[in-house]
Write a protein that holds these residues in place. Sequence first.
Motif, PDB file in Angstrom:
ATOM      1  N   ALA A   1       0.835  -1.196   0.000  1.00  0.00           N
ATOM      2  CA  ALA A   1       0.000   0.000   0.000  1.00  0.00           C
ATOM      3  C   ALA A   1       0.875   1.253   0.000  1.00  0.00           C
ATOM      4  N   GLY A   2       0.440   2.278  -0.734  1.00  0.00           N
ATOM      5  CA  GLY A   2       1.189   3.527  -0.780  1.00  0.00           C
ATOM      6  C   GLY A   2       2.583   3.333  -1.343  1.00  0.00           C
ATOM      7  N   ASP A   3       3.581   3.843  -0.607  1.00  0.00           N
ATOM      8  CA  ASP A   3       4.972   3.702  -1.033  1.00  0.00           C
ATOM      9  C   ASP A   3       5.559   2.350  -0.661  1.00  0.00           C
ATOM     10  N   GLY A   4       4.795   1.537   0.057  1.00  0.00           N
ATOM     11  CA  GLY A   4       5.272   0.221   0.450  1.00  0.00           C
ATOM     12  C   GLY A   4       6.034   0.258   1.769  1.00  0.00           C
ATOM     13  N   ASN A   5       6.040  -0.874   2.458  1.00  0.00           N
ATOM     14  CA  ASN A   5       6.729  -0.972   3.738  1.00  0.00           C
ATOM     15  C   ASN A   5       7.284  -2.381   3.907  1.00  0.00           C
ATOM     16  N   PHE A   6       8.565  -2.492   4.219  1.00  0.00           N
ATOM     17  CA  PHE A   6       9.220  -3.773   4.418  1.00  0.00           C
ATOM     18  C   PHE A   6       9.693  -3.851   5.872  1.00  0.00           C
ATOM     19  N   ASP A   7       9.168  -4.803   6.619  1.00  0.00           N
ATOM     20  CA  ASP A   7       9.572  -5.025   8.006  1.00  0.00           C
ATOM     21  C   ASP A   7       9.977  -6.492   8.133  1.00  0.00           C
ATOM     22  N   LEU A   8      11.269  -6.750   7.933  1.00  0.00           N
ATOM     23  CA  LEU A   8      11.758  -8.127   7.861  1.00  0.00           C
ATOM     24  C   LEU A   8      12.873  -8.358   8.866  1.00  0.00           C
ATOM     25  N   GLU A   9      12.929  -9.579   9.362  1.00  0.00           N
ATOM     26  CA  GLU A   9      14.038 -10.026  10.196  1.00  0.00           C
ATOM     27  C   GLU A   9      14.780 -11.115   9.429  1.00  0.00           C
ATOM     28  N   LEU A  10      16.087 -10.946   9.267  1.00  0.00           N
ATOM     29  CA  LEU A  10      16.874 -11.859   8.461  1.00  0.00           C
ATOM     30  C   LEU A  10      18.003 -12.475   9.289  1.00  0.00           C
ATOM     31  N   GLU A  11      18.257 -13.739   9.054  1.00  0.00           N
ATOM     32  CA  GLU A  11      19.382 -14.439   9.662  1.00  0.00           C
ATOM     33  C   GLU A  11      20.259 -14.970   8.533  1.00  0.00           C
ATOM     34  N   ILE A  12      21.501 -14.482   8.469  1.00  0.00           N
ATOM     35  CA  ILE A  12      22.396 -14.784   7.362  1.00  0.00           C
ATOM     36  C   ILE A  12      23.491 -15.742   7.814  1.00  0.00           C
ATOM     37  N   SER A  13      23.784 -16.724   6.967  1.00  0.00           N
ATOM     38  CA  SER A  13      24.831 -17.685   7.315  1.00  0.00           C
ATOM     39  C   SER A  13      25.563 -18.145   6.062  1.00  0.00           C
ATOM     40  N   SER A  14      26.848 -18.563   6.252  1.00  0.00           N
ATOM     41  CA  SER A  14      27.687 -19.154   5.204  1.00  0.00           C
ATOM     42  C   SER A  14      27.906 -18.227   4.011  1.00  0.00           C
ATOM     43  N   ILE A  15      28.023 -16.939   4.279  1.00  0.00           N
ATOM     44  CA  ILE A  15      28.295 -15.974   3.210  1.00  0.00           C
ATOM     45  C   ILE A  15      29.682 -15.367   3.432  1.00  0.00           C
ATOM     46  N   ASP A  16      30.493 -15.372   2.412  1.00  0.00           N
ATOM     47  CA  ASP A  16      31.826 -14.788   2.469  1.00  0.00           C
ATOM     48  C   ASP A  16      31.703 -13.269   2.549  1.00  0.00           C
ATOM     49  N   VAL A  17      32.257 -12.683   3.603  1.00  0.00           N
ATOM     50  CA  VAL A  17      32.150 -11.242   3.808  1.00  0.00           C
ATOM     51  C   VAL A  17      32.788 -10.470   2.662  1.00  0.00           C
ATOM     52  N   ASP A  18      33.830 -11.041   2.056  1.00  0.00           N
ATOM     53  CA  ASP A  18      34.497 -10.348   0.948  1.00  0.00           C
ATOM     54  C   ASP A  18      33.551 -10.058  -0.209  1.00  0.00           C
ATOM     55  N   LYS A  19      32.454 -10.841  -0.307  1.00  0.00           N
ATOM     56  CA  LYS A  19      31.499 -10.618  -1.391  1.00  0.00           C
ATOM     57  C   LYS A  19      30.495  -9.528  -1.054  1.00  0.00           C
ATOM     58  N   LEU A  20      30.474  -9.152   0.219  1.00  0.00           N
ATOM     59  CA  LEU A  20      29.488  -8.160   0.646  1.00  0.00           C
ATOM     60  C   LEU A  20      30.078  -6.754   0.756  1.00  0.00           C
ATOM     61  N   VAL A  21      31.365  -6.661   1.078  1.00  0.00           N
ATOM     62  CA  VAL A  21      31.952  -5.339   1.308  1.00  0.00           C
ATOM     63  C   VAL A  21      33.192  -5.156   0.430  1.00  0.00           C
ATOM     64  N   GLU A  22      33.566  -3.935   0.270  1.00  0.00           N
ATOM     65  CA  GLU A  22      34.739  -3.608  -0.545  1.00  0.00           C
ATOM     66  C   GLU A  22      35.664  -2.668   0.223  1.00  0.00           C
ATOM     67  N   GLY A  23      36.850  -2.474  -0.301  1.00  0.00           N
ATOM     68  CA  GLY A  23      37.792  -1.524   0.262  1.00  0.00           C
ATOM     69  C   GLY A  23      38.259  -1.896   1.641  1.00  0.00           C
ATOM     70  N   GLU A  24      38.401  -0.876   2.493  1.00  0.00           N
ATOM     71  CA  GLU A  24      38.949  -1.099   3.817  1.00  0.00           C
ATOM     72  C   GLU A  24      38.061  -1.902   4.744  1.00  0.00           C
ATOM     73  N   TRP A  25      36.750  -1.995   4.402  1.00  0.00           N
ATOM     74  CA  TRP A  25      35.846  -2.774   5.240  1.00  0.00           C
ATOM     75  C   TRP A  25      36.185  -4.266   5.194  1.00  0.00           C
ATOM     76  N   LYS A  26      36.865  -4.721   4.170  1.00  0.00           N
ATOM     77  CA  LYS A  26      37.254  -6.123   4.113  1.00  0.00           C
ATOM     78  C   LYS A  26      38.218  -6.486   5.250  1.00  0.00           C
ATOM     79  N   GLU A  27      39.060  -5.520   5.670  1.00  0.00           N
ATOM     80  CA  GLU A  27      40.010  -5.767   6.744  1.00  0.00           C
ATOM     81  C   GLU A  27      39.378  -5.617   8.110  1.00  0.00           C
ATOM     82  N   ARG A  28      38.271  -4.892   8.183  1.00  0.00           N
ATOM     83  CA  ARG A  28      37.634  -4.647   9.483  1.00  0.00           C
ATOM     84  C   ARG A  28      36.629  -5.732   9.867  1.00  0.00           C
ATOM     85  N   LEU A  29      36.081  -6.432   8.874  1.00  0.00           N
ATOM     86  CA  LEU A  29      35.038  -7.418   9.165  1.00  0.00           C
ATOM     87  C   LEU A  29      35.553  -8.820   8.883  1.00  0.00           C
ATOM     88  N   SER A  30      35.063  -9.760   9.663  1.00  0.00           N
ATOM     89  CA  SER A  30      35.398 -11.173   9.447  1.00  0.00           C
ATOM     90  C   SER A  30      34.158 -12.023   9.682  1.00  0.00           C
TER      91      SER A  30
END
Length: 290
Positions: free
Chosen positions: A261-290
């Motif tokens: 309805a209207g502009d839309g509304n998304f209210d979701l809870e997500l649980e993420i597993s087995s994803i390589d962080v390098d595929k999600l972030v770039e640059g210096e964030w790759k060294e900060r996250l593991s």
Amino acid sequence: MAKTGRSRKKKRGKVNPLAVVLITCASLLVVLVVGLLIAKSSVQGWLRGDEFRDWVVKKASAVLRSDIELAEVKWQGSEIYADQFRAHGYEEAAFSKLALDGVRAKADGIKDGAFLIPEVTVNRFEMEFSNKRNKPLPGEAAESPAVVKGPGVPDWLARYLPNRAEVGEINLSSARVDVKKADGSIPFHMSGVRAAVEPDFRTGIWEIKGRGGKIVVPNQPEIVLKDLGMRWRQRELFIDRCGLGIYGDGHVDGSGEISFAGDGNFDLELEISSIDVDKLVEGEWKERLS
């Protein structure tokens, strides 16, 4: 001398009450059987005629709040088949467009004023959510008449015709859902999903179970739909469970609510597993996250 003969009285046969009862019951039984055959023939003629198709169109228009286009309805034994079903939503409809191809339904007769359809199969299902809506024609009623009668159905039989439909499970071989913005962009696309739908026309809630297919959102990798369980009511989706595959072996479990309805509304809870962080972030964030 003339002889006087005695007058003989003819004996009248006695009426057997049991025979009268048996004959009466047999006559009533014959009348009842003939009446049932006539009624059955009239109902079958109504179901296989244009009157039944018109009834389906009017009922679907009232329930879905849409302008309905239905191809010729064909009967094959106790099954009903239609090549195409199209619905173009009005302003109050839950969707803007709905298209069904290869619709086959099993008919289980009429009971308590309801046309019973225990199972429906659809080859291709497409639904679109957007702001493009149809406007009802002037004088078009929101609710349709309880019964659409044809010239072949007498008044005494009309009350036995259905005034609603009870549908069991709807199986979709391939389902597609698109959400479109006013500029024509598509922020959400889902296709190739096998789904089973259980509609409840009284509460307006549709239970949906699906698996397979893919989901595409802008600037994100393709998402594989592994498992889906949700409830749909008007312009809202209540997601009970959702299993997604992403980035190869990556997995996302989700639940929540989505409003179109209207502009839309998304209210979701997500649980993420087995994803390589390098595929999600770039640059210096790759060294900060593991």
